[in-house]
Design a protein around this motif. Sequence first.
Motif, PDB file in Angstrom:
ATOM      1  N   THR A 103      10.027   7.009 -10.552  1.00  0.00           N
ATOM      2  CA  THR A 103       8.569   7.120 -10.593  1.00  0.00           C
ATOM      3  C   THR A 103       7.957   6.073  -9.682  1.00  0.00           C
ATOM      4  N   ASP A 104       6.687   6.242  -9.365  1.00  0.00           N
ATOM      5  CA  ASP A 104       5.986   5.336  -8.454  1.00  0.00           C
ATOM      6  C   ASP A 104       5.407   4.170  -9.243  1.00  0.00           C
ATOM      7  N   ARG A 105       5.891   2.957  -8.987  1.00  0.00           N
ATOM      8  CA  ARG A 105       5.387   1.771  -9.660  1.00  0.00           C
ATOM      9  C   ARG A 105       4.732   0.792  -8.686  1.00  0.00           C
ATOM     10  N   PHE A 106       4.375   1.262  -7.510  1.00  0.00           N
ATOM     11  CA  PHE A 106       3.636   0.412  -6.588  1.00  0.00           C
ATOM     12  C   PHE A 106       2.249   0.138  -7.151  1.00  0.00           C
ATOM     13  N   GLY A 107       1.850  -1.113  -7.107  1.00  0.00           N
ATOM     14  CA  GLY A 107       0.547  -1.504  -7.613  1.00  0.00           C
ATOM     15  C   GLY A 107       0.539  -1.869  -9.080  1.00  0.00           C
ATOM     16  N   THR A 108       1.542  -1.412  -9.842  1.00  0.00           N
ATOM     17  CA  THR A 108       1.660  -1.797 -11.246  1.00  0.00           C
ATOM     18  C   THR A 108       2.829  -2.746 -11.471  1.00  0.00           C
ATOM     19  N   GLN A 109       3.895  -2.609 -10.687  1.00  0.00           N
ATOM     20  CA  GLN A 109       5.035  -3.515 -10.790  1.00  0.00           C
ATOM     21  C   GLN A 109       5.422  -4.086  -9.439  1.00  0.00           C
ATOM     22  N   TRP A 110       5.491  -3.235  -8.433  1.00  0.00           N
ATOM     23  CA  TRP A 110       5.965  -3.658  -7.119  1.00  0.00           C
ATOM     24  C   TRP A 110       4.811  -3.776  -6.129  1.00  0.00           C
ATOM     25  N   THR A 111       4.929  -4.731  -5.233  1.00  0.00           N
ATOM     26  CA  THR A 111       3.956  -4.862  -4.149  1.00  0.00           C
ATOM     27  C   THR A 111       4.611  -5.570  -2.980  1.00  0.00           C
ATOM     28  N   PHE A 112       4.202  -5.237  -1.768  1.00  0.00           N
ATOM     29  CA  PHE A 112       4.697  -5.936  -0.581  1.00  0.00           C
ATOM     30  C   PHE A 112       3.971  -7.262  -0.430  1.00  0.00           C
ATOM     31  N   PHE A 113       4.708  -8.288  -0.035  1.00  0.00           N
ATOM     32  CA  PHE A 113       4.090  -9.574   0.258  1.00  0.00           C
ATOM     33  C   PHE A 113       3.445  -9.520   1.640  1.00  0.00           C
ATOM     34  N   SER A 114       2.206  -9.969   1.715  1.00  0.00           N
ATOM     35  CA  SER A 114       1.469 -10.022   2.982  1.00  0.00           C
ATOM     36  C   SER A 114       1.577  -8.700   3.744  1.00  0.00           C
ATOM     37  N   PRO A 115       1.137  -7.599   3.131  1.00  0.00           N
ATOM     38  CA  PRO A 115       1.319  -6.298   3.758  1.00  0.00           C
ATOM     39  C   PRO A 115       0.388  -6.075   4.944  1.00  0.00           C
ATOM     40  N   ALA A 116       0.889  -5.337   5.922  1.00  0.00           N
ATOM     41  CA  ALA A 116       0.070  -4.881   7.038  1.00  0.00           C
ATOM     42  C   ALA A 116      -0.760  -3.679   6.580  1.00  0.00           C
ATOM     43  N   PRO A 117      -1.762  -3.249   7.379  1.00  0.00           N
ATOM     44  CA  PRO A 117      -2.620  -2.133   6.955  1.00  0.00           C
ATOM     45  C   PRO A 117      -1.872  -0.855   6.593  1.00  0.00           C
ATOM     46  N   ARG A 118      -0.746  -0.592   7.258  1.00  0.00           N
ATOM     47  CA  ARG A 118       0.013   0.641   6.988  1.00  0.00           C
ATOM     48  C   ARG A 118       1.409   0.310   6.439  1.00  0.00           C
ATOM     49  N   GLU A 119       1.479  -0.695   5.588  1.00  0.00           N
ATOM     50  CA  GLU A 119       2.782  -1.135   5.080  1.00  0.00           C
ATOM     51  C   GLU A 119       3.505  -0.046   4.293  1.00  0.00           C
ATOM     52  N   MET A 120       2.766   0.792   3.577  1.00  0.00           N
ATOM     53  CA  MET A 120       3.412   1.824   2.768  1.00  0.00           C
ATOM     54  C   MET A 120       4.107   2.891   3.601  1.00  0.00           C
ATOM     55  N   ALA A 121       3.844   2.905   4.909  1.00  0.00           N
ATOM     56  CA  ALA A 121       4.562   3.838   5.777  1.00  0.00           C
ATOM     57  C   ALA A 121       6.043   3.490   5.849  1.00  0.00           C
ATOM     58  N   ARG A 122       6.408   2.309   5.416  1.00  0.00           N
ATOM     59  CA  ARG A 122       7.824   1.901   5.401  1.00  0.00           C
ATOM     60  C   ARG A 122       8.596   2.553   4.263  1.00  0.00           C
ATOM     61  N   VAL A 123       7.897   3.134   3.302  1.00  0.00           N
ATOM     62  CA  VAL A 123       8.522   3.588   2.063  1.00  0.00           C
ATOM     63  C   VAL A 123       8.855   5.080   2.124  1.00  0.00           C
ATOM     64  N   ARG A 124      10.060   5.408   1.703  1.00  0.00           N
ATOM     65  CA  ARG A 124      10.472   6.801   1.551  1.00  0.00           C
ATOM     66  C   ARG A 124      11.199   6.924   0.213  1.00  0.00           C
ATOM     67  N   ARG A 125      10.951   8.023  -0.494  1.00  0.00           N
ATOM     68  CA  ARG A 125      11.544   8.204  -1.812  1.00  0.00           C
ATOM     69  C   ARG A 125      12.671   9.233  -1.765  1.00  0.00           C
ATOM     70  N   GLU A 126      13.728   8.924  -2.506  1.00  0.00           N
ATOM     71  CA  GLU A 126      14.829   9.839  -2.719  1.00  0.00           C
ATOM     72  C   GLU A 126      15.050   9.942  -4.226  1.00  0.00           C
ATOM     73  N   PRO A 127      15.824  10.920  -4.698  1.00  0.00           N
ATOM     74  CA  PRO A 127      16.092  11.000  -6.136  1.00  0.00           C
ATOM     75  C   PRO A 127      16.711   9.697  -6.659  1.00  0.00           C
ATOM     76  N   ARG A 128      16.003   9.010  -7.551  1.00  0.00           N
ATOM     77  CA  ARG A 128      16.449   7.778  -8.184  1.00  0.00           C
ATOM     78  C   ARG A 128      16.821   6.698  -7.159  1.00  0.00           C
ATOM     79  N   ALA A 129      16.057   6.657  -6.085  1.00  0.00           N
ATOM     80  CA  ALA A 129      16.278   5.630  -5.062  1.00  0.00           C
ATOM     81  C   ALA A 129      14.985   5.421  -4.285  1.00  0.00           C
ATOM     82  N   LEU A 130      14.839   4.199  -3.728  1.00  0.00           N
ATOM     83  CA  LEU A 130      13.702   3.853  -2.892  1.00  0.00           C
ATOM     84  C   LEU A 130      14.247   3.362  -1.560  1.00  0.00           C
TER      85      LEU A 130
END
Length: 279
Positions: A103-130
């Motif tokens: 499940t997506d826990r960004f903003g509730t548990q996980w966050t990037f340190f000092s993120p750039a404006p498009r930091e979430m573009a680094r993220v890709r989801r797979e079944p039970r993996a990030l």
Amino acid sequence: SIHGPWVDCPHNPIVHTRSADEPWWSRGHATAVEGPAGDWWLVYHGYENGFRTLGRQTLLEPLAWTADGWPRAAGGTLARPLRKPAPRSTGAAGTALSDDFSTDRFGTQWTFFSPAPREMARVRREPRALVIAAKGSTPADASPLTMLVGDRRYQAEVTLEPEGGAQAGLTLFYNERMFCGLGFDGAQMATFNYGEEQRWMRQPAPARRVRVRVTNRDHVVTFHYALDDGPWVQHPWQMETSGMHHNVFGGFLSLKIAVHGAGTGQVRLRDFIYRGLPA
């Protein structure tokens, strides 16, 4: 009128730490809030005595009104919780912090340190993996994925799969100038302390997958790792983290659990497990 005239409260300062023996330091500048039952509370933050690494924590204190209308803090030193603490196995905040990344826990548990404006573009989801695209060259400039910790004693572990020249690592991270932990690139293991790599500790660690564990007991930190399906190995260097806090490095931050992907390629995260530990 908001513009006055004003009379100084005879009880000022209403909230403050009076003794170095108190459990909470740097108490102050509270907000008064009326509860649903007409009760009044002070909401503010403070540092836990001896554990500034946990950052500024939110405190709730009862507020009483005198007969002539002045507010008085009624919680004393806050040495006792208002209710029974949450079970340690779920973390100090009572939240289940282990994560299988389904499940997506960004903003509730996980966050990037000092993120750039498009930091979430680094993220890709797979079944039970990030999967996170690598960035920078060390944990300092990799915008690591971080998680707040509220326990004095805890253990966390995660499976990391570096690909395409990436270094994957697990650290305790205050800011870009101070962190400690381990990094793996499929061929070697890097050791970080004092905010930089200790190159004299580089050693071979050939593996496609690595399980990394950090244990923090009252600022004394131990790392373990397991290469592929091999046994757990204790890292030879225990680290001490009591000085990794705002009074040394500024920033009003806390020492967080962090996963980084540096260099090129990407890092796959699986099966993050968190445990609060007893005293």
